[in-house]
Design an enzyme around this catalytic site. Sequence first.
Site, short mmCIF file in Angstrom:
data_model
loop_
_atom_site.label_atom_id
_atom_site.label_comp_id
_atom_site.label_asym_id
_atom_site.label_seq_id
_atom_site.Cartn_x
_atom_site.Cartn_y
_atom_site.Cartn_z
N ARG A 58 29.32 -50.00 43.69
CA ARG A 58 29.13 -49.07 45.22
C ARG A 58 30.36 -47.35 44.60
O ARG A 58 30.06 -46.70 44.87
CB ARG A 58 29.60 -49.60 46.73
CG ARG A 58 28.22 -50.50 47.19
CD ARG A 58 28.65 -50.63 48.57
NE ARG A 58 29.30 -50.06 49.15
CZ ARG A 58 29.35 -50.29 50.69
NH1 ARG A 58 29.27 -51.22 50.94
NH2 ARG A 58 29.25 -49.18 51.70
N GLN A 88 32.12 -43.82 59.77
CA GLN A 88 31.83 -45.07 59.08
C GLN A 88 32.00 -45.90 57.68
O GLN A 88 32.03 -46.70 57.76
CB GLN A 88 30.85 -46.05 59.82
CG GLN A 88 30.59 -45.51 61.41
CD GLN A 88 29.46 -45.99 61.99
OE1 GLN A 88 28.81 -47.07 62.18
NE2 GLN A 88 28.37 -45.04 61.99
N ASP A 91 33.35 -43.40 52.04
CA ASP A 91 33.01 -42.60 50.39
C ASP A 91 33.69 -42.09 50.76
O ASP A 91 34.61 -41.30 51.91
CB ASP A 91 31.75 -42.06 50.09
CG ASP A 91 31.07 -41.10 51.13
OD1 ASP A 91 30.20 -42.19 51.66
OD2 ASP A 91 31.65 -40.12 51.57
N HIS A 106 36.25 -47.78 58.98
CA HIS A 106 35.74 -49.33 58.22
C HIS A 106 36.69 -48.81 56.43
O HIS A 106 36.13 -49.39 55.89
CB HIS A 106 34.39 -48.99 57.80
CG HIS A 106 33.68 -49.03 59.50
ND1 HIS A 106 32.33 -49.03 59.62
CD2 HIS A 106 33.56 -50.33 60.88
CE1 HIS A 106 32.20 -49.24 61.03
NE2 HIS A 106 33.37 -49.81 61.12
N GLY A 172 23.65 -39.87 61.35
CA GLY A 172 23.48 -40.36 60.01
C GLY A 172 23.57 -42.04 60.51
O GLY A 172 24.76 -42.34 59.44
#
Length: 229
Positions: A58, A88, A91, A106, A172
Amino acid sequence: MSRSKIVVFTGAGVSAESGLRTFRDMGGLWREYALEEVASPEGWRRRPDVVLSFYNERRRAVLDAKPNAAHLAIAALEAKFDVQIVTQNVDDLHERAGSTQILHVHGEILKARSTVNPRLVYPLSKPTIDLGDHCELGSQLRPHIVWFGESVQHLDVAAALFAAADKVLVIGTSLSVYPAAGLVHHAGDHAEKVLVAPEVDTLPPGYRFRCGTAVSVVPELVAEWFAKT
Ligand code: APR
């Protein structure tokens, strides 16, 4: 006159058009991986190698991704508004788009942390975390990610930011993971509340739904807000 306060609350959908996978959509990560195995303390105890390779993969996708027009439009809001992002997402696309006030509830995939002291957090010097990578205390490094069953970061601060906001823009997120999802209910009755997604199961009370993808809706919405200032 003080600037209007905007809280932007984002989930995986804001980064979908940058090529990063969501979790619960078609093709989502939790349709391919068992979250207990790759995103829980138990999974880490059982197979740290499996967890590390899940996040290494990821992380490579994050490093290859670019901020999209929604990230850029959110960053542009800072020219006229007091903007606080609560995300959340793990990235760094909000950062790379130029946003400056960002709370990651997160965690952050481009950081590592000590397995013995969660306060020891390190920016990564290489794209992967591997078995044998140790912190200054000599313990194995782990991804700086909040796993299922672990406590979320900055929740109280985030709730206070929602309560003080004049506008709340939710983009989103399926609002399916608590306590983060519960933040949307901290927005005040007076605040303008908007939720952007291509579909929604249950709209939080008081929120207006703007149907569409982040890239198709957010720049337009930001332009509307600028036009009204
Ligand atoms: N633009 C906007 N929204 C989109 C787009 C898009 N291009 N594509 C998908 N979406 C929406 C979906 O409709 C869905 O509502 O994004 C949401 C993605 O939901 P999830 O996959 O559940 O992601 P998210 O809500 O961020 O998950 C929350 O769950 O596994 C944990 O820690 C993980 O932070 C994550 C949390």
